[in-house]
Design an enzyme around this catalytic site. Structure first.
Site, PDB file in Angstrom:
ATOM      1  N   HIS A  63       0.858  -1.190   0.000  1.00 33.61           N
ATOM      2  CA  HIS A  63       0.000   0.000   0.000  1.00 33.61           C
ATOM      3  C   HIS A  63       0.892   1.237   0.000  1.00 33.61           C
ATOM      4  O   HIS A  63       2.119   1.144   0.158  1.00 33.61           O
ATOM      5  CB  HIS A  63      -0.958   0.003   1.189  1.00 33.61           C
ATOM      6  CG  HIS A  63      -0.302   0.124   2.530  1.00 33.61           C
ATOM      7  ND1 HIS A  63       0.549  -0.834   3.035  1.00 33.61           N
ATOM      8  CD2 HIS A  63      -0.378   1.103   3.478  1.00 33.61           C
ATOM      9  CE1 HIS A  63       0.964  -0.459   4.236  1.00 33.61           C
ATOM     10  NE2 HIS A  63       0.429   0.703   4.530  1.00 33.61           N
ATOM     11  N   HIS A  65       1.224   3.966   2.041  1.00 32.79           N
ATOM     12  CA  HIS A  65       1.648   4.761   3.187  1.00 32.79           C
ATOM     13  C   HIS A  65       3.169   4.861   3.123  1.00 32.79           C
ATOM     14  O   HIS A  65       3.851   3.927   2.695  1.00 32.79           O
ATOM     15  CB  HIS A  65       1.187   4.125   4.501  1.00 32.79           C
ATOM     16  CG  HIS A  65      -0.241   4.452   4.845  1.00 32.79           C
ATOM     17  ND1 HIS A  65      -1.027   3.652   5.645  1.00 32.79           N
ATOM     18  CD2 HIS A  65      -1.022   5.517   4.498  1.00 32.79           C
ATOM     19  CE1 HIS A  65      -2.228   4.196   5.781  1.00 32.79           C
ATOM     20  NE2 HIS A  65      -2.252   5.314   5.089  1.00 32.79           N
ATOM     21  N   ASP A  67       5.846   4.704   4.957  1.00 26.71           N
ATOM     22  CA  ASP A  67       6.844   3.774   5.487  1.00 26.71           C
ATOM     23  C   ASP A  67       6.936   2.491   4.673  1.00 26.71           C
ATOM     24  O   ASP A  67       7.812   1.662   4.921  1.00 26.71           O
ATOM     25  CB  ASP A  67       6.568   3.462   6.967  1.00 26.71           C
ATOM     26  CG  ASP A  67       5.151   2.989   7.241  1.00 26.71           C
ATOM     27  OD1 ASP A  67       4.239   3.378   6.504  1.00 26.71           O
ATOM     28  OD2 ASP A  67       4.954   2.224   8.211  1.00 26.71           O
ATOM     29  N   HIS A 141      -7.358  -2.095   5.918  1.00 28.13           N
ATOM     30  CA  HIS A 141      -6.568  -0.942   6.327  1.00 28.13           C
ATOM     31  C   HIS A 141      -7.286   0.297   5.789  1.00 28.13           C
ATOM     32  O   HIS A 141      -8.112   0.177   4.867  1.00 28.13           O
ATOM     33  CB  HIS A 141      -5.148  -1.066   5.756  1.00 28.13           C
ATOM     34  CG  HIS A 141      -4.118  -0.253   6.462  1.00 28.13           C
ATOM     35  ND1 HIS A 141      -3.945  -0.299   7.828  1.00 28.13           N
ATOM     36  CD2 HIS A 141      -3.190   0.638   5.992  1.00 28.13           C
ATOM     37  CE1 HIS A 141      -2.948   0.524   8.155  1.00 28.13           C
ATOM     38  NE2 HIS A 141      -2.497   1.102   7.065  1.00 28.13           N
ATOM     39  N   ASP A 208       0.227  -3.948   6.914  1.00 27.81           N
ATOM     40  CA  ASP A 208      -0.758  -3.182   7.678  1.00 27.81           C
ATOM     41  C   ASP A 208      -2.190  -3.656   7.469  1.00 27.81           C
ATOM     42  O   ASP A 208      -2.759  -3.504   6.387  1.00 27.81           O
ATOM     43  CB  ASP A 208      -0.655  -1.707   7.312  1.00 27.81           C
ATOM     44  CG  ASP A 208       0.710  -1.126   7.626  1.00 27.81           C
ATOM     45  OD1 ASP A 208       1.662  -1.910   7.795  1.00 27.81           O
ATOM     46  OD2 ASP A 208       0.824   0.101   7.704  1.00 27.81           O
ATOM     47  N   HIS A 266       7.482  -4.772  11.895  1.00 34.43           N
ATOM     48  CA  HIS A 266       6.696  -3.538  11.782  1.00 34.43           C
ATOM     49  C   HIS A 266       6.283  -3.042  13.171  1.00 34.43           C
ATOM     50  O   HIS A 266       5.113  -2.892  13.485  1.00 34.43           O
ATOM     51  CB  HIS A 266       5.459  -3.788  10.907  1.00 34.43           C
ATOM     52  CG  HIS A 266       4.779  -2.537  10.433  1.00 34.43           C
ATOM     53  ND1 HIS A 266       3.749  -1.948  11.122  1.00 34.43           N
ATOM     54  CD2 HIS A 266       4.970  -1.772   9.339  1.00 34.43           C
ATOM     55  CE1 HIS A 266       3.318  -0.882  10.490  1.00 34.43           C
ATOM     56  NE2 HIS A 266       4.057  -0.762   9.380  1.00 34.43           N
TER      57      HIS A 266
END
Length: 308
Positions: A63, A65, A67, A141, A208, A266
Site C-alpha cells: 500500500h 503509506h 513507510d 486498512h 498493515d 513492523h
C-alpha cells in the site's frame, strides 16, 4: 544452487528509530529476488546485505503509506543507474497508480531500466512465475492494501524401493516423471504407484491490516509468514481503530493456520524493548522470529513428503 531466505532491511512502522530502519524485506527464492515494501533507507540497507539492485527481479508494494513506499524513487533510479539488464516487475494496488507514477518520477533521471508495471486490480489476483504463483489478497486498512503469497506447486518424490521392485532405473525414471506412466511387459506403472507427494513451499507477506479473511487466506499452511505486529495487547483498541495487528493476534493467526516459521515485524516506535512481543506470541509453538534490521532468516526445508 537454490537459496530461499528472507533478508530484513528494516522493521520500523511509521517512523524509523535509532535502531530500526523503515520497512524493507528481500526474499531470495531460487532465481527470483523479490523486494517487498521498500521504505526510506532501503537502498542503503541493501549495501549491508550483499544484494544489489541488479539482483532484483520483482518489487511488491502492499500500500502507499510512506513507510512502505518512500524508498521506491531511489530504488527505481538505482535500477537505471546500474543498468539492470532484465525487466523488473512491479506490483502495487491499482487504486494507488497515481502515487506510483509520482514516486517513479519523483526527480529527474535518465531511465534505462525496464519496469514491467503490473498493478493488483482484484482480491485473489494471481501472477504466474517460473517458481510458482504469486497471489494477492485484500487486507483491512484505511487505504487499499494487499498482502502477497508465493506458492510453489506440489511435486513428487520417487521412492527407490518401489522403483526397484518394478525394475525401473536410469532414463526410465525420467520418462515416468515426464509422462506419468510407464508400460512394462504389458503392465502400466503409474507415477503415483512409485512416488509420494512433495508439498510445495509457501511464503506469505502480511503488512498493515486488521484481522480479516485475507490475513487467514495468506497465512494458510505458510512455511514462513512475515506479518506486522505493530502493537502489544495493551494497545489492542488502538490497533483495531487504525487497522493494525497485535503480536498476540499475529501469533494466533499463525498457530491456527499451520505456519511453520513466524516472523513478527513492523514495530511501533513506542516500544524500545521487543522481548514483550515474544512473550505475547506464546500461542505460536513453531519457530518464532522477532525481526531485527539486517537479519537473515532461512525458509524452513520442505515439509515431509506424504503418501496419497
Amino acid at each position: 544452487m537454490s537459496m530461499r531466505e528472507l533478508v530484513i532491511l528494516g522493521t520500523a512502522s511509521q517512523a524509523p528509530t535509532r535502531h530500526r530502519n523503515h520497512n524493507g524485506y528481500l526474499l531470495r527464492w531460487d532465481d527470483e529476488v523479490l523486494l517487498f515494501d521498500p521504505g526510506e533507507g532501503s537502498q542503503r540497507q541493501m549495501l549491508h546485505t550483499g544484494i544489489s539492485a541488479t539482483d532484483l527481479t520483482r518489487i511488491c508494494v502492499t500500500h502507499f503509506h510512506g513507510d512502505h513506499c518512500l524508498g521506491l524513487p531511489g530504488m527505481i533510479q538505482r535500477l537505471s543507474l546500474d543498468r539492470v539488464p532484465h525487466p523488473v516487475a512491479v506490483h502495487f494496488p491499482a487504486g494507488g497508480a497515481e502515487y506510483f507514477a509520482r514516486l517513479r518520477h519523483a526527480s529527474s533521471f535518465y531511465e534505462t531500466a525496464e519496469l514491467a508495471v503490473e498493478p493488483i486490480e482484484a482480491d485473489g489476483q494471481r501472477i504466474t512465475l517460473g517458481i510458482g504463483t504469486l497471489e494477492a489478497r485484500r487486507l483491512r486498512h484505511p487505504i487499499e492494501t494487499y498482502g502477497y503469497r508465493l506458492v510453489e506447486p506440489d511435486g513428487c518424490r520417487m521412492l527407490p524401493e518401489k522403483l526397484s521392485a518394478y525394475g525401473i532405473a536410469g532414463p526410465a525414471v525420467g520418462q515416468l516423471l515426464r509422462d506419468g506412466h510407464l508400460d512394462l511387459d504389458g503392465r502400466r506403472v503409474t507415477r503415483d504407484e512409485v512416488s509420494v507427494t512433495r508439498p510445495g513451499q509457501r511464503f506469505a507477506f502480511v503488512m498493515d491490516t486488521g484481522l480479516c479473511d485475507g490475513v487467514w487466506a495468506l497465512a494458510e499452511h505458510a512455511d514462513m509468514l512475515v506479518i506486522e505486529s505493530t502493537f502489544l495487547e495493551s494497545e489492542a483498541a488502538l490497533a483495531a481503530e487504525v487497522g493494525h495487528l497485535t503480536a498476540g493476534q499475529a501469533a494466533r493467526v499463525a498457530a491456527e493456520s499451520g505456519v511453520r516459521t513466524l516472523v513478527l515485524t513492523h514495530f511501533s516506535q513506542r516500544y524500545a524493548d521487543l522481548r514483550r512481543f515474544a512473550d505475547e506470541a506464546s500461542a505460536f509453538a513453531g519457530e518464532l522470529v522477532i525481526a531485527e534490521d539486517l537479519m537473515t532468516v532461512q525458509v524452513p526445508p520442505r515439509r515431509v513428503a506424504s503418501a496419497g
